[in-house]
Design an enzyme around this catalytic site. Sequence first.
Site, PDB file in Angstrom:
ATOM      1  N   SER A  66     -70.837  42.761  -8.477  1.00  0.00           N
ATOM      2  CA  SER A  66     -70.992  41.371  -8.902  1.00  0.00           C
ATOM      3  C   SER A  66     -71.338  40.527  -7.674  1.00  0.00           C
ATOM      4  O   SER A  66     -70.786  40.744  -6.594  1.00  0.00           O
ATOM      5  CB  SER A  66     -69.678  40.881  -9.511  1.00  0.00           C
ATOM      6  OG  SER A  66     -69.797  39.526  -9.857  1.00  0.00           O
ATOM      7  N   CYS A  87     -59.794  36.060 -14.747  1.00  0.00           N
ATOM      8  CA  CYS A  87     -60.590  36.263 -15.957  1.00  0.00           C
ATOM      9  C   CYS A  87     -59.737  36.126 -17.203  1.00  0.00           C
ATOM     10  O   CYS A  87     -60.249  35.925 -18.290  1.00  0.00           O
ATOM     11  CB  CYS A  87     -61.214  37.652 -15.951  1.00  0.00           C
ATOM     12  SG  CYS A  87     -62.478  37.798 -14.700  1.00  0.00           S
ATOM     13  N   GLN A 104     -64.301  44.331  -6.332  1.00  0.00           N
ATOM     14  CA  GLN A 104     -63.410  43.765  -5.307  1.00  0.00           C
ATOM     15  C   GLN A 104     -63.458  44.556  -3.998  1.00  0.00           C
ATOM     16  O   GLN A 104     -62.731  44.227  -3.055  1.00  0.00           O
ATOM     17  CB  GLN A 104     -61.971  43.682  -5.826  1.00  0.00           C
ATOM     18  CG  GLN A 104     -61.804  42.784  -7.049  1.00  0.00           C
ATOM     19  CD  GLN A 104     -62.006  41.293  -6.770  1.00  0.00           C
ATOM     20  OE1 GLN A 104     -62.087  40.855  -5.618  1.00  0.00           O
ATOM     21  NE2 GLN A 104     -62.096  40.493  -7.824  1.00  0.00           N
ATOM     22  N   ASN A 154     -58.109  44.077  -8.813  1.00  0.00           N
ATOM     23  CA  ASN A 154     -58.345  42.647  -8.602  1.00  0.00           C
ATOM     24  C   ASN A 154     -57.073  41.814  -8.643  1.00  0.00           C
ATOM     25  O   ASN A 154     -57.055  40.690  -8.180  1.00  0.00           O
ATOM     26  CB  ASN A 154     -59.339  42.112  -9.649  1.00  0.00           C
ATOM     27  CG  ASN A 154     -58.948  42.480 -11.063  1.00  0.00           C
ATOM     28  OD1 ASN A 154     -58.826  43.657 -11.399  1.00  0.00           O
ATOM     29  ND2 ASN A 154     -58.740  41.489 -11.897  1.00  0.00           N
ATOM     30  N   THR A 173     -86.024  38.874 -18.892  1.00  0.00           N
ATOM     31  CA  THR A 173     -86.627  38.402 -17.635  1.00  0.00           C
ATOM     32  C   THR A 173     -85.544  38.295 -16.567  1.00  0.00           C
ATOM     33  O   THR A 173     -84.515  37.653 -16.783  1.00  0.00           O
ATOM     34  CB  THR A 173     -87.308  37.029 -17.851  1.00  0.00           C
ATOM     35  OG1 THR A 173     -88.251  37.179 -18.903  1.00  0.00           O
ATOM     36  CG2 THR A 173     -87.991  36.542 -16.588  1.00  0.00           C
ATOM     37  N   HIS A 231     -71.045  37.029  -7.385  1.00  0.00           N
ATOM     38  CA  HIS A 231     -70.295  35.800  -7.075  1.00  0.00           C
ATOM     39  C   HIS A 231     -68.973  36.057  -6.375  1.00  0.00           C
ATOM     40  O   HIS A 231     -68.315  35.115  -5.922  1.00  0.00           O
ATOM     41  CB  HIS A 231     -70.125  34.928  -8.327  1.00  0.00           C
ATOM     42  CG  HIS A 231     -69.158  35.439  -9.350  1.00  0.00           C
ATOM     43  ND1 HIS A 231     -67.893  34.936  -9.471  1.00  0.00           N
ATOM     44  CD2 HIS A 231     -69.274  36.388 -10.299  1.00  0.00           C
ATOM     45  CE1 HIS A 231     -67.275  35.554 -10.471  1.00  0.00           C
ATOM     46  NE2 HIS A 231     -68.093  36.437 -10.988  1.00  0.00           N
ATOM     47  N   ALA A 273     -70.921  41.837 -13.314  1.00  0.00           N
ATOM     48  CA  ALA A 273     -70.214  43.114 -13.399  1.00  0.00           C
ATOM     49  C   ALA A 273     -69.692  43.395 -14.805  1.00  0.00           C
ATOM     50  O   ALA A 273     -69.542  44.549 -15.191  1.00  0.00           O
ATOM     51  CB  ALA A 273     -69.075  43.146 -12.395  1.00  0.00           C
ATOM     52  N   THR A 274     -69.428  42.345 -15.573  1.00  0.00           N
ATOM     53  CA  THR A 274     -68.987  42.582 -16.952  1.00  0.00           C
ATOM     54  C   THR A 274     -70.071  43.351 -17.703  1.00  0.00           C
ATOM     55  O   THR A 274     -69.787  44.346 -18.383  1.00  0.00           O
ATOM     56  CB  THR A 274     -68.687  41.241 -17.658  1.00  0.00           C
ATOM     57  OG1 THR A 274     -67.597  40.617 -16.969  1.00  0.00           O
ATOM     58  CG2 THR A 274     -68.318  41.429 -19.118  1.00  0.00           C
TER      59      THR A 274
HETATM   60  N1  PLP Z   1     -64.415  43.830 -12.338  1.00  0.00           N
HETATM   61  C1  PLP Z   1     -63.515  43.282 -11.521  1.00  0.00           C
HETATM   62  C2  PLP Z   1     -62.596  44.173 -10.751  1.00  0.00           C
HETATM   63  C3  PLP Z   1     -63.429  41.902 -11.381  1.00  0.00           C
HETATM   64  O1  PLP Z   1     -62.520  41.362 -10.555  1.00  0.00           O
HETATM   65  C4  PLP Z   1     -64.310  41.088 -12.134  1.00  0.00           C
HETATM   66  C5  PLP Z   1     -64.184  39.599 -12.092  1.00  0.00           C
HETATM   67  O2  PLP Z   1     -63.110  39.052 -11.979  1.00  0.00           O
HETATM   68  C6  PLP Z   1     -65.252  41.712 -12.962  1.00  0.00           C
HETATM   69  C7  PLP Z   1     -65.277  43.076 -13.041  1.00  0.00           C
HETATM   70  C8  PLP Z   1     -66.231  40.895 -13.776  1.00  0.00           C
HETATM   71  O3  PLP Z   1     -67.272  40.419 -12.953  1.00  0.00           O
HETATM   72  P1  PLP Z   1     -68.289  39.291 -13.451  1.00  0.00           P
HETATM   73  O4  PLP Z   1     -67.598  37.986 -13.290  1.00  0.00           O
HETATM   74  O5  PLP Z   1     -69.475  39.438 -12.524  1.00  0.00           O
HETATM   75  O6  PLP Z   1     -68.657  39.605 -14.854  1.00  0.00           O
END
Ligand code: PLP
Length: 376
Positions: free
Chosen positions: A200, A324, A180, A150, A238, A202, A70-71
């Site tokens: 995301s 994070c 989330q 989050n 890839t 995970h 997601a980042t």
């Molecule tokens: N956005 C939100 C709301 C999140 O909670 C997170 C991860 O904590 C992310 C983005 C980032 O996701 P990723 O770990 O897949 O880069």
Amino acid sequence: MQVYLDNAATTKPCAEAVQAAVDAMTVNFGNPSSLHRAGLDAQLVMDSARRTIAASLGVEAGCITFTSGATESNNLALRGACAAYGKKRRKIVASAVEHASVDETLSALEAQGFEVCRVSPREDGRFYPEDFVNACDGNTVLLTMMAVNNETGYILPAKEVFTAVKRKFPDIITHCDCVQAFMKLPIKATSLGADLISLSAHKIHGVKGVGAIYIRKGVRLVPIVTGGKQEKGIRSGTESVPLIAAFGAAVEKLGKTIPKRREYTAELKAYLLEKLADVEGVTVNSPEDGSPYIVNISAAGKRSEIMLHFLESKGVYVSSGSACSKGQQSGVPAQFGITGKRADSALRISMTADTTREELDYFVQCLAEGISNVRG
Ligand code: PLP
């Protein structure tokens, strides 16, 4: 006893996801861009995952692009939309409680000359659509707002905000970080009114290192990763077929039980709050109507990291603020009126449908012990 209550940071991959990844590494290990049978088999695995994820959002498979998480999806959404549409319109409107992957990207765009308007919740800790409509104008290129915060579990009124803004400014690109919310609340792209959605794997029992972005048909993004033109040129490189296969398997599994799991976790949250009410000094920071998966509390002024490590010594894993941020204090709690000692002692408990009442009992018992024994 080990009790993992940090599921907003990451979840344990489900057996189905692990198996799908193993299959894609041992059987369908080809490069999906290769023109031979092994490549085609890998492509078919990826297509199937793409269809599953697309269906869960109620969109066509072609609207889903795989990323590294997601980042990256958030970076692509913001940077890509601003590069595509931001020559003349130079303003971005955002909620002030976004994840660092959005907020830091906004700061980078600010440094490039974009004006960023971060809208805060009102005194009651809630967002109001009219505040976003008032922040937008004819110069606005992008509006970004997450679905569920989050850190606190607060459910943002993204649908209401997007609808109100689009009514007045139909050209503004809307982006929603649904990390989330995905597989926890029912998310459908069209009714949400988002042109771009970040996901995301995970956080939903898939594997780390893969995510996706939904791009509404007709919306253009300038790629941030260029190269071999995989993913229709939107995201070169890839594709990680094993991680994508695992993502698809997790969505396939969880997609069937969103309401059931929501109901169960709501019961868990109510149970936890009832138990916490008996522990002296605990303040609940999450709103009552927030996501049932996340409960943010403050523990009697005891510093989060100290309490976190005390709990860890008992086998209980929770988070202080956002996982994070690695100990760095985020500005998000203050946006919700959580400041001073209350912010310094904030802990995030995040659950899944696998969490049990017995685990919560043990957590509360350890927390109470920590409050009376831990100094600082
Ligand atoms: N956005 C939100 C709301 C999140 O909670 C997170 C991860 O904590 C992310 C983005 C980032 O996701 P990723 O770990 O897949 O880069």
